[in-house]
Design a protein around this motif. Structure first.
Motif, PDB file in Angstrom:
ATOM      1  N   ASN A   1       0.725  -1.070   0.027  1.00  0.00           N
ATOM      2  CA  ASN A   1      -0.002  -0.135   0.091  1.00  0.00           C
ATOM      3  C   ASN A   1       0.956   1.207  -0.106  1.00  0.00           C
ATOM      4  N   SER A   2       0.273   2.340  -0.351  1.00  0.00           N
ATOM      5  CA  SER A   2       1.033   3.665  -0.444  1.00  0.00           C
ATOM      6  C   SER A   2       1.750   3.854   0.991  1.00  0.00           C
ATOM      7  N   ALA A   3       1.462   3.843   2.129  1.00  0.00           N
ATOM      8  CA  ALA A   3       2.214   4.402   3.264  1.00  0.00           C
ATOM      9  C   ALA A   3       3.260   3.422   3.294  1.00  0.00           C
ATOM     10  N   GLU A   4       3.156   1.860   3.019  1.00  0.00           N
ATOM     11  CA  GLU A   4       4.181   0.931   3.238  1.00  0.00           C
ATOM     12  C   GLU A   4       5.236   1.353   2.236  1.00  0.00           C
ATOM     13  N   GLN A   5       4.778   1.774   0.985  1.00  0.00           N
ATOM     14  CA  GLN A   5       5.703   1.936   0.161  1.00  0.00           C
ATOM     15  C   GLN A   5       6.714   3.167   0.318  1.00  0.00           C
ATOM     16  N   LEU A   6       6.037   4.287   0.684  1.00  0.00           N
ATOM     17  CA  LEU A   6       6.674   5.784   1.131  1.00  0.00           C
ATOM     18  C   LEU A   6       7.607   5.225   2.313  1.00  0.00           C
ATOM     19  N   LEU A   7       7.342   4.413   3.154  1.00  0.00           N
ATOM     20  CA  LEU A   7       8.339   4.127   4.194  1.00  0.00           C
ATOM     21  C   LEU A   7       9.519   3.432   3.706  1.00  0.00           C
ATOM     22  N   GLY A   8       9.254   2.742   2.540  1.00  0.00           N
ATOM     23  CA  GLY A   8      10.324   1.853   2.083  1.00  0.00           C
ATOM     24  C   GLY A   8      11.053   2.738   1.171  1.00  0.00           C
ATOM     25  N   VAL A   9      10.496   3.833   0.791  1.00  0.00           N
ATOM     26  CA  VAL A   9      11.538   4.622  -0.115  1.00  0.00           C
ATOM     27  C   VAL A   9      12.434   5.422   0.926  1.00  0.00           C
ATOM     28  N   GLN A  10      11.657   5.994   2.065  1.00  0.00           N
ATOM     29  CA  GLN A  10      12.503   6.620   3.258  1.00  0.00           C
ATOM     30  C   GLN A  10      13.578   5.693   3.855  1.00  0.00           C
ATOM     31  N   GLN A  11      13.398   4.315   3.993  1.00  0.00           N
ATOM     32  CA  GLN A  11      14.343   3.482   4.497  1.00  0.00           C
ATOM     33  C   GLN A  11      15.252   2.760   3.571  1.00  0.00           C
ATOM     34  N   LEU A  12      15.220   3.647   2.293  1.00  0.00           N
ATOM     35  CA  LEU A  12      16.028   2.904   1.284  1.00  0.00           C
ATOM     36  C   LEU A  12      16.072   1.673   1.132  1.00  0.00           C
TER      37      LEU A  12
ATOM     38  N   SER B   1      -9.594   1.434   4.774  1.00  0.00           N
ATOM     39  CA  SER B   1      -9.026   2.599   5.557  1.00  0.00           C
ATOM     40  C   SER B   1      -7.686   2.264   6.064  1.00  0.00           C
ATOM     41  N   LEU B   2      -7.555   1.074   6.499  1.00  0.00           N
ATOM     42  CA  LEU B   2      -6.260   0.757   7.289  1.00  0.00           C
ATOM     43  C   LEU B   2      -5.097   0.784   5.964  1.00  0.00           C
ATOM     44  N   VAL B   3      -5.501   0.399   4.778  1.00  0.00           N
ATOM     45  CA  VAL B   3      -4.564  -0.115   3.450  1.00  0.00           C
ATOM     46  C   VAL B   3      -4.215   1.560   2.984  1.00  0.00           C
ATOM     47  N   SER B   4      -5.505   2.218   2.636  1.00  0.00           N
ATOM     48  CA  SER B   4      -5.393   3.405   1.694  1.00  0.00           C
ATOM     49  C   SER B   4      -6.446   4.327   2.328  1.00  0.00           C
ATOM     50  N   PRO B   5      -5.740   5.011   3.607  1.00  0.00           N
ATOM     51  CA  PRO B   5      -6.910   6.137   3.951  1.00  0.00           C
ATOM     52  C   PRO B   5      -7.190   7.127   3.038  1.00  0.00           C
ATOM     53  N   ALA B   6      -6.250   7.711   2.318  1.00  0.00           N
ATOM     54  CA  ALA B   6      -6.649   8.586   1.268  1.00  0.00           C
ATOM     55  C   ALA B   6      -7.861   8.370   0.470  1.00  0.00           C
TER      56      ALA B   6
ATOM     57  N   HIS C   1     -18.448  -4.062   2.613  1.00  0.00           N
ATOM     58  CA  HIS C   1     -17.111  -4.723   3.004  1.00  0.00           C
ATOM     59  C   HIS C   1     -16.043  -3.634   2.800  1.00  0.00           C
ATOM     60  N   GLU C   2     -14.881  -3.927   3.379  1.00  0.00           N
ATOM     61  CA  GLU C   2     -13.598  -3.282   3.235  1.00  0.00           C
ATOM     62  C   GLU C   2     -12.562  -4.197   2.854  1.00  0.00           C
ATOM     63  N   VAL C   3     -11.786  -4.179   1.815  1.00  0.00           N
ATOM     64  CA  VAL C   3     -10.753  -5.077   1.209  1.00  0.00           C
ATOM     65  C   VAL C   3      -9.801  -4.222   1.052  1.00  0.00           C
TER      66      VAL C   3
END
Length: 296
Positions: free
Chosen positions: A128-139, A196-201, A221-223
């Motif tokens: 998801n977007s948040a996980e990816q952004l953290l991955g970029v920040q953490q190299l 909302s947990l995966v992509s709150p935006a 349903h939320e998926v």
């Protein structure tokens, strides 16, 4: 060991004549003699036997000759690879992506990247977007393809795709043949929504779109994935509001209808670190730009 000394040694080992070896090296004979003595001193071994009859390799010299050629070849290869990486024609690219990017030109961009950069390895991670952004920040990632999200300091971003949301309906739904769907017509419908947990935006955007039309959606349903959203719609579990790119999935039992009126778009952005610069990121972004423009 000094690669220059090894190069001089290999030339002399091939010629077994100081004059000819110096000529091939485009130097005079004395500097070659000095270089060979320096190498022998560094190794603590005599490499050549010199006599009135000429020059010949010692046992240590014969052993070093094959290894020196290998070392020099590896050195040349490493230098060329470093130049290729700096020029963006070789290397390793770690790419994060959201599932919807598979219908927004990513496969076509990767295919073109493989043709233009055959020596580049691309490793992909769906997140998801948040996980990816953290991955970029953490190299851990070089570039991320994310849903609309505000980039933090030090992260560059570029809009890759912007498209409308559409109503996704079961093929037998009462609105399936409508030329367009007003969001108010979905009031009371069971809505299938991105978690909302995966992509709150995305979750918040669709929720606010419904609220702007006077109702709070009844979320059935939320998926975690867009494909799960439209799959549940095809099974008659509800309706959804999805990016228009998902029409390219080709799942049976679905109808997509434009939304009446003006609404915020669905966006996909690329994000990457400003420093250090990675030329492979820019190459991929250019292929993505071209791929998105060529989509039907």
């Amino acid at each position: 060991m000094d690669s220059r000394l090894l190069h001089y040694f290999v030339m002399l080992a091939e010629e077994l004549h100081f004059g000819r070896a110096a000529q091939r090296l485009c130097i005079s004979q004395p500097p070659l003699s000095v270089a060979i003595r320096q190498l022998e001193e560094q190794l603590g071994a005599q490499l050549f036997e010199r006599s009135s009859r000429g020059v010949r390799l010692t046992a240590a010299g014969e052993h070093l000759q094959s290894r020196a050629r290998q070392l020099l070849a590896l050195s040349r290869q490493a230098a060329q690879e470093a130049r290729d990486i700096a020029g963006g024609t070789r290397g390793h690219l770690r790419l994060g992506f959201v599932g919807s990017s598979l219908y927004r030109g990513l496969p076509q961009a990767l295919a073109q990247m493989q043709r233009t950069h055959p020596d580049v390895r691309v490793d992909m991670l769906e997140a998801n977007s948040a996980e990816q952004l953290l991955g970029v920040q953490q190299l851990r990632l070089d570039v991320a393809l994310v849903h609309s999200i505000q980039p933090p300091e030090g992260i560059a971003s570029r809009l890759i795709a912007s498209e409308p949301f559409v109503a996704c309906l079961p093929a037998d739904h009462a609105l399936a043949r409508a030329p367009a769907v007003d969001l108010t017509q979905l009031k009371g419908e069971r809505l299938i929504l991105f978690s909302s947990l995966v992509s709150p935006a995305y979750h918040q955007r669709i929720y606010e779109m419904c609220q702007a039309h006077g109702f709070a959606p009844e979320v059935r349903h939320e998926v975690r994935h867009w494909l799960s959203v439209i799959a549940l719609v095809s099974l008659g579990q509800g309706v959804a509001v999805v990016p228009s790119a998902l029409q390219r999935v080709g799942l049976p039992g679905l109808v997509f209808r434009p939304l009446a009126g003006a609404h915020p778009p669905s966006e996909m952005l690329a994000m990457w670190r400003r420093e250090p610069d990675n030329p492979l990121v820019q190459a991929l972004l250019e292929h993505l730009r071209q791929a998105v423009q060529s989509l039907p």
